[in-house]
Design an enzyme around this catalytic site. Structure first.
Site, PDB file in Angstrom:
ATOM      1  N   LYS A   1      22.611  37.979  48.605  1.00  0.00           N
ATOM      2  CA  LYS A   1      23.250  39.287  48.520  1.00  0.00           C
ATOM      3  C   LYS A   1      23.834  39.747  49.852  1.00  0.00           C
ATOM      4  CE  LYS A   1      20.928  41.098  44.430  1.00  0.00           C
ATOM      5  NZ  LYS A   1      20.424  39.819  43.958  1.00  0.00           N
TER       6      LYS A   1
ATOM      7  N   GLU B   1      20.646  49.393  51.801  1.00  0.00           N
ATOM      8  CA  GLU B   1      21.937  50.037  51.635  1.00  0.00           C
ATOM      9  C   GLU B   1      21.741  51.428  51.043  1.00  0.00           C
ATOM     10  OE1 GLU B   1      23.981  47.256  49.141  1.00  0.00           O
ATOM     11  OE2 GLU B   1      22.991  47.944  47.315  1.00  0.00           O
TER      12      GLU B   1
ATOM     13  N   ASN C   1      15.192  48.380  36.116  1.00  0.00           N
ATOM     14  CA  ASN C   1      16.336  47.552  36.516  1.00  0.00           C
ATOM     15  C   ASN C   1      16.597  46.375  35.587  1.00  0.00           C
ATOM     16  OD1 ASN C   1      16.973  49.048  38.998  1.00  0.00           O
ATOM     17  ND2 ASN C   1      15.026  48.238  39.743  1.00  0.00           N
TER      18      ASN C   1
ATOM     19  N   GLU D   1      29.310  42.641  39.177  1.00  0.00           N
ATOM     20  CA  GLU D   1      28.636  43.885  38.816  1.00  0.00           C
ATOM     21  C   GLU D   1      28.952  44.978  39.835  1.00  0.00           C
ATOM     22  OE1 GLU D   1      24.509  43.324  38.024  1.00  0.00           O
ATOM     23  OE2 GLU D   1      24.876  41.808  36.480  1.00  0.00           O
TER      24      GLU D   1
ATOM     25  N   GLU E   1      26.728  42.925  42.932  1.00  0.00           N
ATOM     26  CA  GLU E   1      26.449  41.498  43.069  1.00  0.00           C
ATOM     27  C   GLU E   1      27.330  40.724  42.104  1.00  0.00           C
ATOM     28  OE1 GLU E   1      22.355  40.918  42.076  1.00  0.00           O
ATOM     29  OE2 GLU E   1      22.654  41.282  39.947  1.00  0.00           O
TER      30      GLU E   1
ATOM     31  N   ASN F   1      27.075  37.502  39.415  1.00  0.00           N
ATOM     32  CA  ASN F   1      26.250  36.527  38.703  1.00  0.00           C
ATOM     33  C   ASN F   1      27.106  35.322  38.362  1.00  0.00           C
ATOM     34  OD1 ASN F   1      23.541  37.741  38.328  1.00  0.00           O
ATOM     35  ND2 ASN F   1      24.736  39.369  37.367  1.00  0.00           N
TER      36      ASN F   1
ATOM     37  N   PHE G   1       5.447  49.410  27.477  1.00  0.00           N
ATOM     38  CA  PHE G   1       6.242  48.190  27.322  1.00  0.00           C
ATOM     39  C   PHE G   1       5.498  46.937  27.806  1.00  0.00           C
ATOM     40  CE2 PHE G   1       9.158  51.728  27.500  1.00  0.00           C
ATOM     41  CZ  PHE G   1      10.027  51.468  26.457  1.00  0.00           C
TER      42      PHE G   1
END
Length: 423
Positions: free
Chosen positions: A32, A116, A151, A191, A204, A206, A264
């Protein structure tokens, strides 16, 4: 192996074609920090931040105070939401740094961390691209992936309710600029995060086929996998940007073996019953069948359920019907939660951000509340099914039969035209 640059490099040495990008593109976009540098050089919008590895807490605090809180602390080799922490203060930053570093080392074997600016209330919007080895490339519109949990994407749609044709074109152009910078070949996804003012920033890239690619295929009428195979065989893209349109609307629900009523938690076991929904413009991508085992060793995803309609309302209606007719038994699953999302007023209006689930389900998911009329109808249906030939008519009337399978605080009375049911 789809994003393993070393694996692809070995294939290239032996003259084996890999259906995907070249090793140097995977390597360039896999880190990244490095990918952000390349994006900057390619004139792609990037999130303000510290471009480089944060080596210790002292360097971290220097960077966070230069950027300004809130900040996002991220693993350079990360993915799938792992190795990421948001911090609003020095103390949270130090704790987030330690946790992200530990998680990154455990998950990726690389604990490199960068930081960031954190974009508040963002939307997660991504651009699907296709490029060949002859310098040609197209973008296949955008996908909205804002409904996420920790996320991890839960429900996606294409196109986005938030973009405009002008923004789509600008995002697509920047995605192709980035692809060109690394001589990208094959399908890929760039993205972006988009703020409330519709400013977008590179997140990023993919370098593989995304889970949510079916909804792009549905609205673009392009078979992405077929195009990947042709590109790997050395063919030129037969498509130009003018060939790419937006045909209707598509939605994808990720069906997971997890218990939404217990935060979950993953669920394991055998699929004792597994019946997929069928219908026009309904697509189910899965690798399981009735009798399959969902184990703790692999991702708990059961399937990708996709629907397509002439517009968003029709796609949503088809998704509701598909979820209602999906039958899974033997383990816990998230069908009820996905169904609730489809009925949420903010989802229906398209007012979603990456904070959607924590904002609207802060205490977790506890099912949908039902009013007395709904409970009455449900109870009548259950009793009718149970007693077969008996005709049930629900009413609230004195002297009627009281149902025993309702919530404690709900009074539901059923009256049968042919007398009370046998007890």
């Amino acid at each position: 192996l789809s994003e393993n640059a070393h694996f692809v490099e070995e294939l290239e040495k032996h003259g084996v074609a890999f259906i995907g990008p070249k090793s140097f593109a995977i390597d360039a976009m896999g880190d990244k920090i490095h990918s952000k540098r390349i994006a900057n050089e390619a004139k792609v919008n990037t999130i303000p931040g510290y471009v480089g590895e944060v080596k210790d807490e002292e360097e971290l605090l220097k960077a966070t105070n230069e950027i300004g809180y809130p900040v996002m602390i991220k693993a350079s080799a990360g993915g799938g939401g792992k190795g990421m922490r948001v911090a609003y203060s020095d103390e949270e930053a130090k704790q987030g740094y330690r946790l992200s570093k530990r998680e990154a080392a455990s998950s990726f074997g690389d604990d490199t961390i960068f930081v960031e600016k954190f974009v508040e209330e963002p939307r997660h919007i991504e651009i699907q691209i296709l490029c060949d080895g002859h310098g040609n490339g197209v973008y296949l519109n955008e996908r909205e992936c804002s409904i996420q949990r920790r996320n991890q994407k839960v429900l996606e749609e294409a196109p986005s309710t938030f973009t405009t044709p002008e923004i789509r074109a600008e995002m697509g152009a920047q995605a192709l600029q980035l692809a060109k910078a690394v001589q990208y070949q094959s399908a890929g996804t760039v993205e972006f995060l988009m703020d409330k003012q519709k400013n977008f920033y590179f997140l990023e890239m993919n370098t593989r086929l995304q889970v949510e690619h079916p909804i792009t295929e549905m609205i673009s009428k392009v078979d992405i996998v077929e195009e990947m195979i042709k590109v790997a065989a050395g063919e030129k893209l037969a498509l130009t940007q003018d060939d790419i349109g937006v045909h209707g609307w598509a939605i994808e629900s990720r069906v997971y073996a997890e218990d939404p009523y217990r935060e979950f938690l993953p669920s394991t076991g055998l699929l004792t019953t597994y019946e997929e929904p069928v219908g026009e413009d309904v697509r189910v991508d899965t690798g399981v069948a009735e009798g399959s085992e969902i184990s703790m060793f692999y991702d708990p995803m059961i399937s990708k359920l996709c629907t397509h309609g002439k517009d968003r309302n029709e796609a949503l209606a088809k998704m509701r019907t598909a979820l209602d007719s999906y039958r899974i038994r033997g383990l816990r699953h998230n069908l009820a939660f996905l169904r609730a999302l489809c009925d949420h007023p903010k989802m229906i209006s398209g007012e979603v951000t990456t904070n959607f689930i924590p904002d609207h389900y802060p205490d977790g998911f506890h099912g949908l509340p039902m009013d007395p009329a709904q409970w009455e109808a449900l109870s009548a249906g259950v009793l009718t099914a149970h007693f077969g030939a008996m005709e049930a008519k629900s009413s609230i009337a004195e002297g009627s039969y009281a149902s025993t399978f309702v919530e404690p605080d709900t009074s539901v009375i059923l009256k049968f035209t042919n007398g009370y049911p046998p007890l």
